[in-house]
Design an enzyme around this catalytic site. Structure first.
Site, short mmCIF file in Angstrom:
data_model
loop_
_atom_site.label_atom_id
_atom_site.label_comp_id
_atom_site.label_asym_id
_atom_site.label_seq_id
_atom_site.Cartn_x
_atom_site.Cartn_y
_atom_site.Cartn_z
CG HIS A 114 11.08 1.48 0.78
ND1 HIS A 114 10.75 1.52 -0.57
CD2 HIS A 114 9.99 0.94 1.40
CE1 HIS A 114 9.55 1.02 -0.75
NE2 HIS A 114 9.06 0.67 0.42
CB SER A 156 5.92 0.75 -0.61
OG SER A 156 6.63 -0.46 -0.64
#
Length: 713
Positions: A686, A571
């Protein structure tokens, strides 16, 4: 009061607004069009586009063909899966009114089961569990790839719950009302269709809902800014609007302040005008009242008739006493409810020079704080009595990372996870009334840690700041630059990297005689708000400088060498790795880039990107675009510069960080004739993995790749 849902919602949002900069938005339409035209891989931004998915599947086939053919892959996969699915790993629980509850996944429950037991049974090695909801069975019955993302239950009975179910792991989810005593969904109960929404119970028949109400109700980041009151049995179209923010906000989050007996003391909305900037608006009989708190402040809950607020900036209310950034303050609840704009705040906790508030939880009468002191965790019980707060340390093991995993609303009891890199995590039960501290569970040993040791070092960054890092290396290491080493970092959004048991990493990487490093970079929260704010917006390059400084320090100390050094991050950490290999590619021979941000000139147009302007800046403003363009990894991939053949991993279902970041990075490397590996999990969100099997596959791919790049002669 349970504030975890509110905290999680606020953690997932970001934006930055400034009226003073509005006149700067002079980037011409011609220049914008030119910027778009220059990018030949825009077609990969269409998430479910036929061409994009065909490209991703072809890339997967190539990557799996190479890495899964390596004999190490199968060994690593089986080892990782064995650790992840171990029956004797700790089943973390909540301390609720109906017992101890847990959500559990293993080889028999791939999607997981929601279950409960008693404290007496939990103390045993093999507790007796009662199933509340079997998500695997539900997925089969409804022919859906359901991923359970939690439940919000109505206090104080906590019988009626809103179950959050995601299709494949996306942030966007469905909400359905569930009766956990009857163990079934409520017929004609509350139901909200798929969306990135926030919901709070007001009472049995009333919800506050921030959701997608149709055209014009979502922010530029794709989150709701309109809050409505929804009554039981009422169609969504008839819900009454109670608050409307602005389209350039990040989102609005309903706020319901309850005590531990379930009494509601206030309702309102947290208007997130930025990731780190909020306004709190209360619903009062005489209308809406905006609190006079600073923008970098957060209401965190109620305990012992006190309202608690965390400050991430210095604040002097109305010329009164000054509170420093990182402090925790409180108000008398009666005084605050009578006049929230004039109530007087008092100090609960003030951080020292190397301290930071790490976490807080509430029991029936007590506040529990975990505090970082030079990145060492300590836990304290705070009690308000006779006009003052007093703190008592909880004697948990030292030189570890400590976090509260559960706290009871009915008694002064809590549970703590105690962890370090080489010692299996342990779970402790604490009863403040009897002062009983009991070790309940321990994570099974995942690897042989006897041959490794943890060292603490500091690197000197470009501006002279000392950057701490933890190094896990073999005890018999010879400092000749030959140790294969993975350097991990994050450095953003005020998130702290603390010691935790390395588990699969230990088995797949350390046991091979390798080293692992965790860097505490600016941009994180290890030393409080200032540590974060030193690497934000115009100064974000500071994070990248810190990471590079740690890499250089490892090489200078001859712990490793560029031939043996790799970097890993996800991320924001994926962006970190991207900047490292584009700014200093000669330092590294491997790079594992997980669900990354990469094209920072278009990040606000992709996924939830517009919500992170507060961290990075806005490329639509020329001045801000200049500092972003100076490091954006996608634009820094150029001809003639050799990069360390990265492994890029992402997920089609990631609706937070758009998969196009990873897709476009791989496509550009291919166009430049540069070697790389790319894998896109079709599910997973995610986390890039929707279940333990997919997580094991990801780990096996990563450490097969790292071994090929760093360990092979």
């Amino acid at each position: 009061m349970n504030t975890s849902a509110l905290s999680a919602a606020l953690l997932s949002i970001a934006c930055f607004t400034s009226a003073a900069l509005s006149q700067e938005r002079s980037l011409s339409e011609e220049r914008k069009a030119a910027a778009v035209t220059e990018d030949p891989f825009l077609w990969l931004e269409e998430i479910e586009g036929q061409g994009a998915l065909a490209w991703a599947r072809a890339e997967n086939e190539k990557t799996l063909g190479v890495l899964q053919a390596d004999p190490r892959y199968r060994v690593f996969y089986e080892q990782a899966l064995s650790i992840l699915q171990a029956k004797d790993r700790i089943p973390y629980v909540s301390l609720g009114r109906h017992g101890l509850e847990n959500f559990w996944k293993d080889e028999d429950h791939v999607r997981g089961i929601w279950r409960r037991t008693t404290l007496e049974s939990y103390r045993r090695q093999d507790p007796r569990w009662e199933t509340i909801l079997d998500v695997d069975a539900l997925a089969v019955a409804e022919n859906k790839n359901w991923i359970f993302q939690g439940a919000s239950c109505l206090p104080p009975e906590e019988r009626l719950c809103l179950i959050c179910l995601s299709d494949g792991g996306k942030d966007a989810a469905f909400l359905r009302e569930f009766d956990r005593e009857a163990k079934r969904f409520v017929a004609d109960g509350f139901y909200l269709p798929e969306g990135k929404q926030s919901v709070s119970w007001v009472d049995r028949d009333t919800l506050l809902v921030a959701g997608d109400w149709g055209e014009g109700s979502l922010t530029e980041a794709g989150y709701p800014f309109v809050v409505k009151e929804l009554k039981r049995g009422q169609p969504l179209s008839e819900a009454r609007e109670v608050f409307r923010g602005e389209p350039n906000d990040v989102r609005a989050v309903p706020l319901v302040l309850r005590d531990n007996e379930g009494h509601v003391h206030a309702t309102g909305v947290i208007r997130a005008i930025g990731f780190f900037e909020h306004e709190c608006v209360l619903f009062r009989p005489d209308g809406l009242v905006k609190l006079n708190l600073p923008k970098k402040a957060e209401i965190v809950g109620l305990v012992n008739h006190r309202l608690l607020v965390k400050l991430d900036e210095e604040w002097t209310p109305s010329g009164d006493v000054n509170f420093s950034a990182g402090s925790l303050i409180s108000y008398d609840l009666t005084e605050w409810k009578q006049d929230p704009l004039r109530a007087k705040a008092s100090l609960v906790f003030k951080p020292g020079p190397r301290q930071a508030l790490s976490g807080l939880s509430f029991t029936k009468n007590l506040l529990i704080l975990t505090i970082l002191d030079n990145i060492q965790s300590k836990a304290f019980v705070y009690k308000y009595n006779q006009g003052a707060w007093s703190a008592t340390p909880i004697p948990l093991p030292e030189h570890t990372s400590v976090g509260v995993t559960a706290a009871s609303d009915e008694a002064d009891q809590a549970m703590f996870a105690v962890s370090s890199y080489l010692t299996p995590t342990s779970l402790w039960y604490f009863d403040a009334e009897t002062q009983k501290l009991e070790e309940l569970k321990t994570t099974p040993t995942a690897f042989d840690a006897s041959k490794h040791v943890v060292e603490q070092f500091e690197a000197t960054s470009r501006d002279g700041t000392s950057i701490p890092y933890s190094l896990v290396l073999p005890k018999n290491a010879r400092f000749d630059g030959a140790i294969p080493t993975l350097l991990y970092g994050y450095g953003g959004f005020q998130a702290s990297l603390l010691p935790s048991y390395l588990g699969p990493v230990g088995r797949l990487w350390l046991e091979q005689g390798n080293a692992y490093v965790v860097a505490n970079l600016r941009g994180g929260g290890e030393f409080g708000p200032q540590w974060h704010q030193a690497a934000q917006g115009a100064t974000k390059q500071t994070t990248w400088d810190d990471f590079i400084a740690v890499a250089e320090d490892l090489i200078r100390r001859k712990i490793t060498s560029p031939r043996r050094l790799g970097v890993i991050g996800g991320s924001q950490g994926g962006l970190l790795v991207g900047t490292a290999i584009t700014q200093r590619p000669e330092l590294f021979n491997a790079a594992i880039i997980q669900v990354p941000l990469f094209d920072m000139l278009r990040y606000t147009k992709l996924g939830a990107g517009a919500s992170w302007i507060g961290e990075y800046g806005d490329p639509d403003f020329p001045e801000q675009r200049a500092w972003i363009e100076a490091y954006s990894p996608y634009q820094k991939l150029v001809l003639g510069k050799p990069y360390p053949a990265p492994l890029i991993l992402t997920s089609t279902k990631d609706d937070r960080v758009h998969p196009a970041h990873g897709r476009k990075a791989a496509a550009k490397l291919a166009a430049l004739g540069q070697p790389y590996f790319y894998y896109e999990n079709i599910d997973g969100g995610h986390s890039a993995a929707a279940n333990l099997i997919e997580t094991a596959r990801r780990l096996a791919l990563e450490y097969t790749y790292a071994s090929r790049r760093l360990c092979s002669e």
